[in-house]
Write a protein that holds these residues in place. Structure first.
Motif: not given
Length: 134
Positions: A14, A18, A38, A43-44, A47, A50-51
């Motif tokens: 992950t 990113y 996103a 993804v939202s 998400t 947070a990441t």
């Protein structure tokens, strides 16, 4: 042990995805924004937020108000290593007979889970295949 290795590989995958995408966006568009991450990651926004927060805590990403996301030196190094590993896996998959499109798609999962021993073997195989072809 095997399951712990898998969970760690998933967390690392992950982060690598990113930072690699942030590097691509910075290179291609001059900026990396959460909304674009996103969209491209599917993804939202929550998400991504947070990441990115985790990546900041890990020292890989910096945010600047009204300017988006930037990679730290460690983030750039991770992005470069992930890209090199991805390119190697793609070249390996093509060398064993996959078409380029399938190789690109399949490399996305394989690149994060191949051991260093496997990557060395892939590189050796690719070098021989490319030498034999030349």
């Amino acid at each position: 042990m095997r399951f712990a290795r898998q969970r760690e590989a998933d967390r690392t995958a992950t982060a690598e995805d990113y930072v690699e995408l942030i590097a691509d966006l910075l290179r291609e568009e001059g900026e990396a924004r959460a909304v674009e991450l996103a969209r491209r990651m599917g993804v939202s926004q929550a998400t991504v937020t947070a990441t990115v927060g985790r990546l900041q805590r890990d020292g890989l990403v910096e945010t600047k108000p009204y300017r988006g996301l930037f990679l730290t030196d460690a983030g750039r190094a991770m992005a470069e290593a992930a890209k090199a590993r991805h390119d190697l896996v793609v070249r390996f998959l093509i060398a064993v007979g996959l078409d380029a499109e399938t190789a690109e798609q399949d490399a996305e999962g394989l690149e994060h889970h191949a051991s260093e021993k496997a990557l060395v073997a892939f590189a050796r195989f690719v070098a021989k295949a490319e030498t034999d072809r030349a």
